[in-house]
Structures are given as structure tokens and as C-alpha cells.
Design a protein around this motif. Sequence first.
Motif, short mmCIF file in Angstrom:
data_model
loop_
_atom_site.label_atom_id
_atom_site.label_comp_id
_atom_site.label_asym_id
_atom_site.label_seq_id
_atom_site.Cartn_x
_atom_site.Cartn_y
_atom_site.Cartn_z
N GLU A 193 6.47 7.18 -4.39
CA GLU A 193 6.54 5.72 -4.55
C GLU A 193 6.11 5.08 -3.24
OE1 GLU A 193 9.96 4.30 -6.54
OE2 GLU A 193 9.90 2.32 -5.62
N CYS A 194 5.08 4.27 -3.26
CA CYS A 194 4.58 3.66 -2.01
C CYS A 194 4.47 2.14 -2.10
CB CYS A 194 3.21 4.24 -1.66
SG CYS A 194 3.23 6.02 -1.44
N HIS A 195 3.74 1.62 -3.09
CA HIS A 195 3.45 0.19 -3.13
C HIS A 195 4.73 -0.63 -3.28
CE1 HIS A 195 0.98 -3.30 -3.60
NE2 HIS A 195 1.55 -3.60 -4.76
N SER A 223 7.22 -0.68 -1.55
CA SER A 223 8.45 0.02 -1.17
C SER A 223 8.58 -0.05 0.35
CB SER A 223 8.42 1.47 -1.62
OG SER A 223 7.71 2.26 -0.68
N VAL A 269 9.09 2.58 2.12
CA VAL A 269 8.85 3.95 2.61
C VAL A 269 7.83 3.88 3.75
CG1 VAL A 269 7.84 6.18 2.01
CG2 VAL A 269 9.31 5.01 0.36
N LEU A 291 4.87 4.98 5.45
CA LEU A 291 3.84 5.87 4.90
C LEU A 291 3.54 7.05 5.82
CD1 LEU A 291 1.32 3.47 3.11
CD2 LEU A 291 3.34 4.63 2.21
N MET A 314 4.25 10.78 5.10
CA MET A 314 3.34 11.66 4.36
C MET A 314 2.72 12.73 5.26
SD MET A 314 1.51 9.38 1.43
CE MET A 314 1.15 7.87 2.23
N VAL A 348 -0.35 8.98 -4.70
CA VAL A 348 0.16 7.81 -3.99
C VAL A 348 0.44 6.69 -5.00
CG1 VAL A 348 -0.47 6.01 -2.34
CG2 VAL A 348 -0.99 8.40 -1.84
N THR A 391 -3.05 -0.39 -0.40
CA THR A 391 -2.07 0.69 -0.33
C THR A 391 -2.78 2.04 -0.13
OG1 THR A 391 -0.54 -0.52 -1.73
CG2 THR A 391 -0.19 1.86 -1.59
N ALA A 451 -2.62 4.73 2.99
CA ALA A 451 -2.26 6.13 2.76
C ALA A 451 -3.29 7.08 3.36
CB ALA A 451 -2.10 6.39 1.26
N ASN A 456 3.97 4.08 -9.11
CA ASN A 456 5.20 4.49 -8.42
C ASN A 456 6.10 5.34 -9.30
OD1 ASN A 456 4.64 3.22 -6.03
ND2 ASN A 456 5.97 1.45 -6.39
#
Length: 343
Positions: free
Chosen positions: A254-256, A258, A260, A262, A265, A275, A294, A298, A312
Motif C-alpha cells: 500500500e503506497c498511494h 499512505s 508509508v 517509500l 522498499m 506498488v 506515486t 517508487a 493498495n
Amino acid sequence: MKKLLLPTSIVGSLPKPAWLAPPEKLWSPWKLEGDQLLEGKQDALRISLQEQQLADLDIICDGEQTRQHFVTTFIEHLSGVDFENRKTVKIRDRYDASVPVVVGEVARQKAVFVEDAKFLRKQTNKPIKWALPGPLTMVDTLYDDHYKSREKLAWEFAKALNEEARELQDAGVDIIQFDEPAFNVFFDEVNDWGMAALERAIEGLHCQTAVHICYGYGIQANTDWKKTLGSEWRQYEEIFPKIQKSKIDVVSLECHNSNVPLNLMELVRGKKVMVGAIDVATNTIETPEEVADTLRKALEFVDAENLYPSTNCGMAPLSRNIARGKLSALSAGAEIIRKELGI
Ligand SMILES: [Zn+2]
């Protein structure tokens, strides 16, 4: 599987048509029965395939049209499980759910999704990906009245999952994905036996394997939980080192939208990374440029040949129109990056 660059796919579920199950909720009950239900599920699967193809996605999923829920449907097909007298338990340490009960030794006596996978395989020449629940998430989505040990039960599930995965592979599935949202909650269990159980589930497979780890569907309980996680969500940091050492090929994140970081990774550098560039917890449809943004971020931590643009999480609780819009945005966003990379 043919080499594709930035191959797009959804994580798994898409909304079901309203004639099959009431929309926009989890564990939505079927509206049909018997042969009509079987036919209805297959029709829904056809629609889900068409929607993914119209959006020009590269890897096709079944949209989970033939299952009521991504975990309990698999569990309910095993022997040793009572799914009529369900119990309510707190799952993911977060919210109450009505779940099946393990009452005896669990075993897979028959295939669960293999016929569905064969059906999908016949209808498309594109690579197909099939999602199964992971062992840790399974033990966290039921009431165990028999083993009284999450670890022991997880090993039994891993065995059953491996049997299913081998048959899915033989049916022509290119990527088998195991959904493990519980990996983001129970770090000690992941590191003690959760990852080992997952490796047991992929034993002997030669198709690609993936693990999907997210912050859950876009339901209120998850949205509330995310608000408690602070400005940096570092859960992945606890489990990535173990995943990095594993035989799993693909990690779905889950990235967009969020929190988190990046750069986590980096910890799975070398693995393929799905991603999440589509937020499934909002009805706002991303613009292609937002998706591209996004993916661009990444790319600082994932080599282009390992980047798989995705969502996500599953889109089951969304409306169909919104899900369709998000599929197109995903595809258009990936295309922006392909152009930038000159591929
Ligand atoms: Zn998810």
C-alpha cells in the motif's frame, strides 16, 4: 509469462454486480441460489475480465467474483470447519467479524477455486493472477476450537494452500498471490512462523508467487486504525527483512495516500514490487498524473523492471463506477511512466 514492462494489475477484488450480491459491503450475501448462482458468478467473472481488459490492464484477476470474502470462502471449503455456527471474533486486533469455527482437523478434500481459474484461463491470453489468503491471515479470520494454537493451525492451512496453489498453477495461473494483511499487525508471529508457513504454502511452485500486505479494505475500522498510526507507518520495516530472505517473488504494498515511507522498499530491493498507486479507501478517482507521481517516487527504490503498478488493496466495497475509473487511472498513470522511461 511474457516479459512486460510496468505490468498493471489490481490486487484482487472488484465490486460485484448488484444482481449477484448487494454492493458496497463486505461479506455481502448472494442473491441467487443453486445453478443460477453458479451461472451468475461466471457471468460476473466475465464482466470483471472485460472491465480489466477495457482498462487495458496487463495482468488479469478474477475480481474475486466467485467468493463472498477473500479469507472465509477458502476456509469454508475445508473439512474440519463449521461455517454455519459462526462466532464473532476481533480480527487484526481491530474489528469484530462473524467467522467460521475450526472444530476438527482441517484438510482440503476438494479444489476450491481451480474450476474458476480454468474458466478465467479460457477467456484471456493475458497473464492471470490468482489471490489466496495467507496462513497467518487465515488463522486470524476464524475461531479455533480445535488446535488452540495459531502456529499449528497455520501449518495445516499452509499444507492446504499448497495443494490448491499447485492445482491453480496447473490450471495456467501465472502468479499466485497470498493475501497477508495480518503481516502488518502481528510482527512477532510473522518472524517466528508466519513467513515460514507462507514458504510452506509456495513449496514446489514454479509460477511466480506474491504476498500482498496492506492496511486493509477502505472500511471505517481500518480508516480509524490508520489515524492512530502516526505520521510515518513503519510496519513494513518489521517484516521486510524476513521477506527479503524468502523465496517469494513479488511483494504487493500500500503506497498511494499512505504514510508509508517509500524508502522502506529498499529493504526488499531485488524483489518485484506491486506498488499500490490507487487508494481504495476513497471515492475520489485518482488522476493519471497522481498515479504516475506515486510510481515515479517508487522508482527511486525499485528498479523499473521490478515495478508492478497496482492498487493498495481490493476494491470490493467500492461502487462499480468508481472502481472502473480507478482501473483506467492506473493504466493511464503507468503509461505516463513508460513514456518517461522511453519503453
Ligand atoms: Zn489488502
